[in-house]
Design a protein around this motif. Structure first.
Motif, PDB file in Angstrom:
ATOM      1  N   VAL A   1       0.596  -1.075   0.119  1.00 18.29           N
ATOM      2  CA  VAL A   1      -0.094   0.039  -0.077  1.00 18.29           C
ATOM      3  C   VAL A   1       0.789   1.281   0.017  1.00 18.29           C
ATOM      4  O   VAL A   1       1.835   1.297   0.790  1.00 18.29           O
ATOM      5  CB  VAL A   1      -0.939   0.136   1.214  1.00 18.29           C
ATOM      6  N   VAL A   2       0.674   2.190  -0.917  1.00 16.99           N
ATOM      7  CA  VAL A   2       1.029   3.506  -0.645  1.00 16.99           C
ATOM      8  C   VAL A   2       0.085   4.329   0.296  1.00 16.99           C
ATOM      9  O   VAL A   2      -1.025   4.726  -0.027  1.00 16.99           O
ATOM     10  CB  VAL A   2       1.339   4.339  -1.955  1.00 16.99           C
ATOM     11  N   ILE A   3       0.635   4.981   1.258  1.00 19.85           N
ATOM     12  CA  ILE A   3      -0.080   5.507   2.516  1.00 19.85           C
ATOM     13  C   ILE A   3      -0.296   6.794   2.061  1.00 19.85           C
ATOM     14  O   ILE A   3       0.729   7.562   1.794  1.00 19.85           O
ATOM     15  CB  ILE A   3       0.592   5.174   3.779  1.00 19.85           C
ATOM     16  N   LEU A   4      -1.573   7.235   1.949  1.00 26.37           N
ATOM     17  CA  LEU A   4      -1.757   8.550   1.305  1.00 26.37           C
ATOM     18  C   LEU A   4      -2.320   9.514   2.628  1.00 26.37           C
ATOM     19  O   LEU A   4      -2.280  10.909   2.595  1.00 26.37           O
ATOM     20  CB  LEU A   4      -2.454   8.620   0.192  1.00 26.37           C
ATOM     21  N   ALA A   5      -2.830   8.933   3.432  1.00 29.27           N
ATOM     22  CA  ALA A   5      -3.307   9.831   4.715  1.00 29.27           C
ATOM     23  C   ALA A   5      -2.977   9.099   5.994  1.00 29.27           C
ATOM     24  O   ALA A   5      -3.037   7.885   6.002  1.00 29.27           O
ATOM     25  CB  ALA A   5      -4.885  10.089   4.618  1.00 29.27           C
ATOM     26  N   LYS A   6      -2.622   9.854   6.947  1.00 27.84           N
ATOM     27  CA  LYS A   6      -2.470   9.363   8.253  1.00 27.84           C
ATOM     28  C   LYS A   6      -2.987  10.711   9.246  1.00 27.84           C
ATOM     29  O   LYS A   6      -2.312  11.505   9.665  1.00 27.84           O
ATOM     30  CB  LYS A   6      -0.934   9.087   8.575  1.00 27.84           C
TER      31      LYS A   6
ATOM     32  N   VAL B   1      -5.615   5.741   8.818  1.00 29.06           N
ATOM     33  CA  VAL B   1      -4.641   5.407   7.750  1.00 29.06           C
ATOM     34  C   VAL B   1      -5.465   5.040   6.510  1.00 29.06           C
ATOM     35  O   VAL B   1      -6.032   4.011   6.590  1.00 29.06           O
ATOM     36  CB  VAL B   1      -3.772   4.403   8.414  1.00 29.06           C
ATOM     37  N   GLY B   2      -5.169   5.569   5.348  1.00 29.35           N
ATOM     38  CA  GLY B   2      -5.736   5.355   4.193  1.00 29.35           C
ATOM     39  C   GLY B   2      -4.841   5.429   2.952  1.00 29.35           C
ATOM     40  O   GLY B   2      -3.564   6.077   3.224  1.00 29.35           O
ATOM     41  N   GLY B   3      -4.854   4.459   2.127  1.00 29.48           N
ATOM     42  CA  GLY B   3      -3.929   4.620   0.813  1.00 29.48           C
ATOM     43  C   GLY B   3      -4.628   3.607  -0.277  1.00 29.48           C
ATOM     44  O   GLY B   3      -5.583   3.448  -0.395  1.00 29.48           O
ATOM     45  N   LEU B   4      -3.571   3.416  -1.246  1.00 25.42           N
ATOM     46  CA  LEU B   4      -3.962   2.850  -2.433  1.00 25.42           C
ATOM     47  C   LEU B   4      -3.139   1.505  -2.278  1.00 25.42           C
ATOM     48  O   LEU B   4      -2.058   1.314  -2.157  1.00 25.42           O
ATOM     49  CB  LEU B   4      -3.554   3.629  -3.717  1.00 25.42           C
ATOM     50  N   ASP B   5      -4.006   0.515  -2.752  1.00 27.16           N
ATOM     51  CA  ASP B   5      -3.449  -1.025  -3.066  1.00 27.16           C
ATOM     52  C   ASP B   5      -2.583  -0.961  -4.173  1.00 27.16           C
ATOM     53  O   ASP B   5      -3.104  -0.581  -5.356  1.00 27.16           O
ATOM     54  CB  ASP B   5      -4.578  -2.039  -3.066  1.00 27.16           C
TER      55      ASP B   5
ATOM     56  N   GLN C   1       4.776   7.255   7.367  1.00 24.98           N
ATOM     57  CA  GLN C   1       4.642   8.447   7.017  1.00 24.98           C
ATOM     58  C   GLN C   1       3.649   8.421   5.579  1.00 24.98           C
ATOM     59  O   GLN C   1       4.168   7.683   4.911  1.00 24.98           O
ATOM     60  CB  GLN C   1       5.532   9.423   7.121  1.00 24.98           C
ATOM     61  N   PRO C   2       2.919   9.548   5.144  1.00 26.66           N
ATOM     62  CA  PRO C   2       2.056   9.648   4.125  1.00 26.66           C
ATOM     63  C   PRO C   2       3.258   9.627   2.973  1.00 26.66           C
ATOM     64  O   PRO C   2       4.316  10.059   3.194  1.00 26.66           O
ATOM     65  CB  PRO C   2       1.623  11.024   4.182  1.00 26.66           C
ATOM     66  N   LEU C   3       3.044   8.805   2.009  1.00 23.42           N
ATOM     67  CA  LEU C   3       3.831   8.627   0.766  1.00 23.42           C
ATOM     68  C   LEU C   3       4.698   7.473   0.934  1.00 23.42           C
ATOM     69  O   LEU C   3       5.445   7.080   0.088  1.00 23.42           O
ATOM     70  CB  LEU C   3       4.622   9.975   0.353  1.00 23.42           C
ATOM     71  N   ASP C   4       4.851   7.005   1.908  1.00 26.89           N
ATOM     72  CA  ASP C   4       5.529   5.572   2.158  1.00 26.89           C
ATOM     73  C   ASP C   4       4.803   4.507   1.368  1.00 26.89           C
ATOM     74  O   ASP C   4       3.670   4.129   1.507  1.00 26.89           O
ATOM     75  CB  ASP C   4       5.689   5.122   3.531  1.00 26.89           C
ATOM     76  N   VAL C   5       5.232   3.779   0.889  1.00 27.25           N
ATOM     77  CA  VAL C   5       4.888   2.368   0.306  1.00 27.25           C
ATOM     78  C   VAL C   5       5.301   1.106   1.244  1.00 27.25           C
ATOM     79  O   VAL C   5       6.496   0.977   1.472  1.00 27.25           O
ATOM     80  CB  VAL C   5       5.499   1.974  -1.321  1.00 27.25           C
ATOM     81  N   VAL C   6       4.382   0.619   1.948  1.00 27.59           N
ATOM     82  CA  VAL C   6       4.591  -0.261   2.899  1.00 27.59           C
ATOM     83  C   VAL C   6       4.056  -1.705   2.705  1.00 27.59           C
ATOM     84  O   VAL C   6       2.782  -1.785   1.941  1.00 27.59           O
ATOM     85  CB  VAL C   6       4.058   0.352   4.272  1.00 27.59           C
ATOM     86  N   ARG C   7       4.492  -2.783   3.415  1.00 29.17           N
ATOM     87  CA  ARG C   7       3.784  -4.125   3.123  1.00 29.17           C
ATOM     88  C   ARG C   7       3.063  -4.105   4.697  1.00 29.17           C
ATOM     89  O   ARG C   7       3.683  -4.156   5.661  1.00 29.17           O
ATOM     90  CB  ARG C   7       4.707  -5.158   3.127  1.00 29.17           C
ATOM     91  N   VAL C   8       1.711  -4.063   4.354  1.00 28.31           N
ATOM     92  CA  VAL C   8       0.758  -4.082   5.828  1.00 28.31           C
ATOM     93  C   VAL C   8       0.252  -5.697   5.894  1.00 28.31           C
ATOM     94  O   VAL C   8      -0.181  -5.961   5.247  1.00 28.31           O
ATOM     95  CB  VAL C   8      -0.334  -3.154   5.750  1.00 28.31           C
ATOM     96  N   PRO C   9       0.580  -6.035   7.029  1.00 30.05           N
ATOM     97  CA  PRO C   9      -0.029  -7.349   7.247  1.00 30.05           C
ATOM     98  C   PRO C   9      -1.435  -7.241   7.615  1.00 30.05           C
ATOM     99  O   PRO C   9      -1.953  -6.361   8.399  1.00 30.05           O
ATOM    100  CB  PRO C   9       0.583  -8.014   8.572  1.00 30.05           C
ATOM    101  N   VAL C  10      -2.466  -8.041   7.160  1.00 29.12           N
ATOM    102  CA  VAL C  10      -3.729  -7.999   7.074  1.00 29.12           C
ATOM    103  C   VAL C  10      -4.542  -9.450   7.791  1.00 29.12           C
ATOM    104  O   VAL C  10      -3.974 -10.355   7.283  1.00 29.12           O
ATOM    105  CB  VAL C  10      -4.530  -7.494   5.769  1.00 29.12           C
ATOM    106  N   LEU C  11      -5.350  -8.969   8.213  1.00 28.67           N
ATOM    107  CA  LEU C  11      -6.273 -10.486   8.500  1.00 28.67           C
ATOM    108  C   LEU C  11      -7.659 -10.520   7.517  1.00 28.67           C
ATOM    109  O   LEU C  11      -7.617 -11.726   7.363  1.00 28.67           O
ATOM    110  CB  LEU C  11      -6.742 -10.353   9.886  1.00 28.67           C
ATOM    111  N   GLN C  12      -7.994  -9.780   7.154  1.00 33.49           N
ATOM    112  CA  GLN C  12      -9.565  -9.718   6.387  1.00 33.49           C
ATOM    113  C   GLN C  12      -9.714  -8.357   5.699  1.00 33.49           C
ATOM    114  O   GLN C  12      -9.626  -7.437   6.568  1.00 33.49           O
ATOM    115  CB  GLN C  12     -10.444 -10.526   7.031  1.00 33.49           C
ATOM    116  N   GLU C  13     -10.711  -8.404   5.042  1.00 32.61           N
ATOM    117  CA  GLU C  13     -11.543  -7.294   4.524  1.00 32.61           C
ATOM    118  C   GLU C  13     -12.610  -7.229   5.494  1.00 32.61           C
ATOM    119  O   GLU C  13     -12.954  -8.328   6.050  1.00 32.61           O
ATOM    120  CB  GLU C  13     -12.110  -7.572   3.027  1.00 32.61           C
ATOM    121  N   LEU C  14     -12.651  -5.908   5.823  1.00 31.97           N
ATOM    122  CA  LEU C  14     -13.689  -5.516   6.971  1.00 31.97           C
ATOM    123  C   LEU C  14     -14.580  -4.603   6.614  1.00 31.97           C
ATOM    124  O   LEU C  14     -14.540  -3.585   7.169  1.00 31.97           O
ATOM    125  CB  LEU C  14     -13.288  -5.489   8.405  1.00 31.97           C
TER     126      LEU C  14
END
Length: 207
Positions: free
Chosen positions: A7-12, A21-25, A59-72
């Motif tokens: 995810v590229v994080i666009l809002a924190k 925290v929101g961003g784009l897959d 921080q915003p504009l970081d591209v990160v690997r986010v561990p997730v459990l499920q869509e919610l």
């Protein structure tokens, strides 16, 4: 779904003692909102969850690997994805806002999140269609620094009294102006006084 998202994080932005925290897959170019299982804060993500191996924080504009459990998906926030708090986020790289806009062009609407007001009522919330958007605006102005309010022009319409939740702009003074900006705008998961979904300017990127 897979057990992690790139995810590229666009809002924190500020939310109930933590962050929204929101961003784009990066694989699908679709919006995701990272939420925790903390019910008291309505799923806010806390700072410790965004700490990288080297001790720095996402921080915003970081591209990160986010561990997730499920869509919610929530009723009003269909983009929600539940993070796995037992695993650490991994920073991959950083992007510029120009690179983000090349990847995901500014979205075009007649009105932002359903209408031209600073909120949309529960009667009309379905008109919003989503809870996260990226748009390009003109003549952004901080109009009430004490209460974190701003105005801007989009599609020839001036939006007034809009709430700012971007921490980077909490100390700006009245009259601070940006000729052109990309905004990440967001809607909450529950209405204020059971009726008003206030629109939040979650992140401001001068262009």
């Amino acid at each position: 779904m897979t057990n992690s998202l790139k995810v590229v994080i666009l809002a924190k932005s500020y939310k109930n003692g933590g962050f929204c925290v929101g961003g784009l897959d990066m694989n699908t170019n679709q919006w995701v909102r990272i939420v925790s299982d903390d019910e008291e804060s309505h799923g806010a993500v806390f700072h410790g969850s965004m700490k990288f191996q080297d001790g720095s924080y996402c921080q915003p504009l970081d591209v990160v690997r986010v561990p997730v459990l499920q869509e919610l998906p929530g009723i009003y926030q269909p983009e929600n994805v539940l993070m796995d708090r037992s695993r650490r986020w991994v920073k991959i790289c950083e992007m510029s806002i120009q690179e983000v806009l090349a990847f995901h062009e500014p979205e075009i609407y007649r009105y932002l999140l359903g209408n031209s007001y600073p909120y949309i009522t529960s009667d009309y919330i379905d008109r919003a269609g989503r809870s996260l958007i990226l748009v390009k605006v003109q003549d952004f102005v901080i109009t009430d620094a004490e209460h974190h309010k701003a105005s801007f022009v989009y599609n020839t319409v001036r939006y007034e009294n809009m709430s700012v939740t971007d921490p980077d702009y909490y100390t700006e003074e009245n009259g601070m102006r940006i000729a052109q900006a990309a905004l990440i705008m967001s809607l909450p998961d529950v209405p204020y006084n059971e009726r008003y979904f206030y629109k939040f300017i979650a992140k401001i990127y001068p262009l």
